[in-house]
Design a protein around this motif. Structure first.
Motif, PDB file in Angstrom:
ATOM      1  N   GLY A 192       0.827  -1.208   0.000  1.00 18.98           N
ATOM      2  CA  GLY A 192       0.000   0.000   0.000  1.00 18.98           C
ATOM      3  C   GLY A 192       0.856   1.251   0.000  1.00 18.98           C
ATOM      4  O   GLY A 192       2.080   1.191   0.157  1.00 18.98           O
ATOM      5  N   GLU A 193       0.208   2.374  -0.178  1.00 17.95           N
ATOM      6  CA  GLU A 193       0.904   3.664  -0.126  1.00 17.95           C
ATOM      7  C   GLU A 193       1.223   3.949   1.335  1.00 17.95           C
ATOM      8  O   GLU A 193       0.389   3.713   2.208  1.00 17.95           O
ATOM      9  CB  GLU A 193      -0.020   4.742  -0.690  1.00 17.95           C
ATOM     10  N   TYR A 194       2.425   4.418   1.603  1.00 16.57           N
ATOM     11  CA  TYR A 194       2.758   4.739   3.002  1.00 16.57           C
ATOM     12  C   TYR A 194       2.105   6.064   3.401  1.00 16.57           C
ATOM     13  O   TYR A 194       2.383   7.106   2.822  1.00 16.57           O
ATOM     14  CB  TYR A 194       4.278   4.826   3.183  1.00 16.57           C
ATOM     15  N   GLU A 195       1.215   5.956   4.361  1.00 14.21           N
ATOM     16  CA  GLU A 195       0.582   7.177   4.864  1.00 14.21           C
ATOM     17  C   GLU A 195       0.883   7.312   6.347  1.00 14.21           C
ATOM     18  O   GLU A 195       0.294   6.624   7.181  1.00 14.21           O
ATOM     19  CB  GLU A 195      -0.923   7.133   4.601  1.00 14.21           C
ATOM     20  N   PRO A 196       1.794   8.215   6.670  1.00 16.64           N
ATOM     21  CA  PRO A 196       2.177   8.334   8.081  1.00 16.64           C
ATOM     22  C   PRO A 196       1.040   8.899   8.918  1.00 16.64           C
ATOM     23  O   PRO A 196       0.353   9.822   8.483  1.00 16.64           O
ATOM     24  CB  PRO A 196       3.347   9.309   8.037  1.00 16.64           C
ATOM     25  N   LYS A 197       0.836   8.310  10.052  1.00 13.70           N
ATOM     26  CA  LYS A 197      -0.233   8.802  10.904  1.00 13.70           C
ATOM     27  C   LYS A 197       0.285   9.865  11.870  1.00 13.70           C
ATOM     28  O   LYS A 197      -0.410  10.800  12.202  1.00 13.70           O
ATOM     29  CB  LYS A 197      -0.831   7.636  11.688  1.00 13.70           C
ATOM     30  N   TYR A 198       1.509   9.689  12.307  1.00 17.12           N
ATOM     31  CA  TYR A 198       2.021  10.617  13.313  1.00 17.12           C
ATOM     32  C   TYR A 198       3.187  11.453  12.805  1.00 17.12           C
ATOM     33  O   TYR A 198       3.423  12.535  13.300  1.00 17.12           O
ATOM     34  CB  TYR A 198       2.479   9.843  14.544  1.00 17.12           C
ATOM     35  N   ALA A 199       3.945  10.914  11.872  1.00 13.92           N
ATOM     36  CA  ALA A 199       5.184  11.583  11.486  1.00 13.92           C
ATOM     37  C   ALA A 199       5.002  12.416  10.236  1.00 13.92           C
ATOM     38  O   ALA A 199       4.741  11.890   9.166  1.00 13.92           O
ATOM     39  CB  ALA A 199       6.268  10.531  11.249  1.00 13.92           C
ATOM     40  N   TYR A 200       5.116  13.678  10.362  1.00 13.45           N
ATOM     41  CA  TYR A 200       5.058  14.534   9.196  1.00 13.45           C
ATOM     42  C   TYR A 200       5.615  15.898   9.569  1.00 13.45           C
ATOM     43  O   TYR A 200       5.681  16.264  10.739  1.00 13.45           O
ATOM     44  CB  TYR A 200       3.630  14.689   8.679  1.00 13.45           C
ATOM     45  N   LEU A 201       6.049  16.636   8.587  1.00  9.28           N
ATOM     46  CA  LEU A 201       6.472  18.017   8.817  1.00  9.28           C
ATOM     47  C   LEU A 201       5.613  18.861   7.898  1.00  9.28           C
ATOM     48  O   LEU A 201       6.044  19.303   6.845  1.00  9.28           O
ATOM     49  CB  LEU A 201       7.961  18.185   8.515  1.00  9.28           C
ATOM     50  N   ASP A 202       4.378  19.017   8.295  1.00  7.03           N
ATOM     51  CA  ASP A 202       3.382  19.675   7.458  1.00  7.03           C
ATOM     52  C   ASP A 202       3.058  21.050   8.036  1.00  7.03           C
ATOM     53  O   ASP A 202       2.572  21.143   9.165  1.00  7.03           O
ATOM     54  CB  ASP A 202       2.125  18.797   7.416  1.00  7.03           C
TER      55      ASP A 202
END
Lengths: 394, 331
Positions: A192-202
């Motif tokens: 599947g596509e990796y969709e981070p739930k907690y880790a992001y720099l948005d």
């Protein structure tokens, strides 16, 4: 349709990376895994892999860039070995502590000094306490498959830990074998596509990652890494089952070979398992009751599976290409821990062999067998035995 | 009634509640830098928040991100001491793949930049990542308790360069990282100071707007490590400029032969040839800068050490093509 190609384990690792579609790869060349970034750079150059490939100035920066990219929420990959993995050491703790599912392919190689580019497992074994998951491949097909499985487990919400997949220097990294390359479509379904739930720099949802924790919080943070490792046990089984269903190849944390009615079971990891299986066949022909067990998963340490294995034999002979000084091999420690409170347990005899790329031959295994048989007969033997040691040059 | 536009945005990214010491010049630098970044992002991308920060271990990191609190109103990540530039490289690559518009700001102190982080910085600059690296230079390892770094100036007291019978304090000249960064021929390199905040903001905006890597080295005062009065940080930093201790310059498009030296103020006489600064006659002696700081107190008992310092400062200016005259204080 999956295609079969003859390739080295390094290429198999690069193919696995291509199939997993990481968005950022950062790597620094080191023998014996240089071909991994080389092959990946070809994939990127030909437009077969749509990724940013950062040609960093060191392994330390390779893993640091992976941490940065993973913290920004994308799937990442790198490859290294030996001194390179050692140079990453401090950041390995950080990647696990920050719960970033980075995957590293490691061409298992010895550590200096003396400098030696050949195979043993001291590099990854030395990183066993970083919190990373560890898989060991027996052959080139496993190198490819285990990298895909590593992503599947690492990115699971209950785990979110980085993972390393080891395959033996030169014995696998530079040796060609037929490898089945799975269909991209099936891999896409599997990962599947990796969709981070907690880790992001948005910027739309700014969060602070990699904070300082006072004594009031540090221990709990470390406990979550422990807990994630515990959770990984079940998640790995599920991933193995799903992989088998999709791709037809079966994996187990500990793979047993002819352990039925075995009195002595040789336990090992990596490519040595292939040699040992053949050795077991050879002994069985002579009516000697021996079996083999291969550790595919080393971290989390498969305690329950080890206990089940222990019930099947009178002697567990551990064949290890690593040293934990003054103790023996790392497996010796781990097996002791798993079995110490069992009411009935086999004898455990530890063998250190094949360091720095020394071939492990049937003659070496005969030496180990003789000691294991003594233990089986109730004779006193050393707990730790160096096999194939050239005492005459000491 | 007309409302006057503030000289810099009122948006805050370095928020109140951080745990920096009173009078911390570096906190001022970070607050100004992020404001400048925001303005640049607004002007360039129409989104004032289009940036993320990767920061090295150091005092500004530990005072701003104590779990479960944070002083950061921007996406922020800290990895380790020596790898802010490498981590920023990864973030930038990820943003590129995510199609996210904006720029990455990497922040490190002088220890994390001039010493342990030098290799990662060089790699990041050479690979042309779209990152601004801000080195906040308080001239020693302040986080660990005031040990010398390679950016500590000659003569300064630190806990590992103590003056004594056989020691003058730090015995090596300061390493100028901005010049090392410039040797990478990147689009933009500058030195700045909290003693000239408008210039600093202007340079940070410029750095943020270029396409490709940029490096800004900002001197910021540290009352704890410099043993200086809490309220005199900006004044001390300004004196560093006006006495010749801290040069302000810009190097654009990798053209190190076209270094733009700024007039220092403080009554200094600047001589130009073809628009280029070739000589500066400073009017204020460096003693005016030194005397406000306890870290240089011991030098006043050995004025010859201050003369050595004057020679080193001249040599540094010569490196950037300027002959300077540094006066001695009037007897």
């Amino acid at each position: 349709m999956p295609i079969r190609k003859v390739m080295k384990a390094n290429e198999a690792a690069a193919w696995a990376a291509k199939l997993a579609k990481p968005k950022v790869i950062a790597a620094f060349p080191i023998t014996p895994s240089t071909l991994v970034p080389e092959k990946i750079s070809e994939f990127v150059a030909d437009g077969e892999l749509d990724a940013e490939f950062i040609k960093v100035e060191s392994e330390h920066s390779a893993i640091s860039a992976c941490v940065g990219a993973s913290a920004a929420g994308v799937r990442t990959f790198t490859a290294t070995a030996s001194q390179g993995l050692a140079l990453m050491h401090e950041i390995l703790f950080i990647a696990a502590g920050m719960r970033l599912p980075i995957v590293i392919a490691v061409g298992n190689r010895s550590l200096s000094a003396p400098i030696n580019i050949w195979n043993d497992w001291q590099d990854t074994i030395s990183e066993r306490d970083t919190g990373w998951l560890q898989f060991y491949a027996e052959n080139n097909q496993e190198a490819l498959d285990l990298i895909l499985i590593a992503y599947k487990v690492a990115e699971n919400e209950k785990v979110l830990l980085p993972a390393m997949v080891g395959f033996d220097a030169f014995i696998l990294t530079h040796t060609v074998e037929p490898v089945e390359i799975p269909d991209q479509e099936l891999v896409d379904e599997f990962l599947g596509e990796y969709e981070p739930k907690y880790a992001y720099l948005d910027p739309a949802r700014p969060i602070t990652q990699g904070t300082l924790a006072f004594p009031a919080h540090y221990m709990e943070a470390r406990y979550t890494v422990w807990e994630a490792n515990e959770n990984a046990r079940k998640v790995i089984d599920e991933a193995f089952a799903e992989f088998e269903k999709k791709f037809g190849r079966k994996y187990q944390k500990i793979e047993e070979y002819r352990t039925e009615d075995a009195e002595i079971i040789f336990v090992t990891m990596g490519s040595l398992a292939g040699t040992v299986k053949e050795y077991v066949d050879h002994l069985r022909e002579q009516g000697i009751k021996v079996g083999a067990a291969k550790m595919t998963v080393y971290r989390p340490f498969p305690i329950e599976e080890v206990r089940a294995l222990a019930k099947k034999a009178k002697v567990l002979a551990l064949l290890e290409k690593n040293v934990t000084f003054s103790v023996g091999g790392a497996l010796f420690q781990d097996f002791s821990r798993a079995l110490i409170n069992e009411s009935e347990k086999p004898k455990i005899v530890d063998f250190i062999l094949g360091l720095g790329g020394r071939d492990v031959t049937f003659k070496d295994l005969d030496e180990a067998l003789a000691i294991a048989q003594k233990a089986l007969n109730g004779e006193a033997v050393d707990e730790v035995n160096w096999i194939g040691l050239r005492k005459e040059i000491l | 009634m007309a409302v006057r536009k503030p000289p810099i945005t009122t948006r805050e990214y370095w928020a109140p509640g951080h745990a920096a010491c009173a009078g911390c010049g570096c906190a001022t630098a970070l607050r100004l830098a992020t404001k400048a970044f925001s303005e640049a992002m607004e002007e360039k991308y129409g989104d004032p928040n289009a940036f993320a920060i990767a920061q090295a271990t150091g005092c500004m990191e530990v005072v701003s991100a104590v779990f479960p609190y944070t002083a950061w109103k921007a996406p922020w990540v800290h990895v380790a001491f020596e790898n802010a530039a490498a981590a920023a490289s990864g973030v930038e690559a990820a943003w590129k793949k995510l199609g996210r518009k904006g720029k990455i700001l990497a922040i490190g102190g002088d220890g994390g930049t001039a010493d342990i982080g030098m290799q990662a910085l060089s790699g990041m600059l050479e690979r042309w990542h779209n990152v601004v690296y801000l080195m906040y230079d308080n001239e020693a390892y302040m986080n660990t308790g005031i040990q010398r770094s390679s950016s500590t100036p000659y003569g300064a007291w630190t806990t590992t360069s103590p003056p004594g019978k056989y020691s003058i304090g730090e015995d090596k000249p300061k390493k100028w990282v901005a010049l090392i960064a410039a040797a990478h021929q990147v689009p933009y390199v500058a030195t700045a100071s909290i003693g000239n905040p408008f210039d600093f903001v202007k340079k940070m905006k410029k750095a943020a707007k270029v396409d490709g890597p940029a490096f800004v080295q900002v001197q910021c005062t540290c009352p704890t490590g410099w043993k200086s009065p809490l309220e005199k940080g900006v004044e001390i930093a300004r004196l560093a400029i006006e006495t010749g201790v801290w040069p302000l310059f810009e190097i654009e498009n990798g053209d190190i032969w076209n270094i733009k030296i700024q007039a220092p103020g403080g009554g200094a006489k600047v001589k130009r040839e073809g628009g280029r600064v070739v000589a500066i006659e400073f009017k204020k002696p460096i003693e005016e800068y030194l005397k406000l700081q306890g870290r240089f107190k011991h030098l006043f008992k050995q004025p010859e050490a201050i003369d050595v310092m004057r020679e080193q400062i001249k040599a540094m200016w010569r490196t950037i093509g300027v002959e300077v005259t540094l006066p001695k204080p009037e007897e």
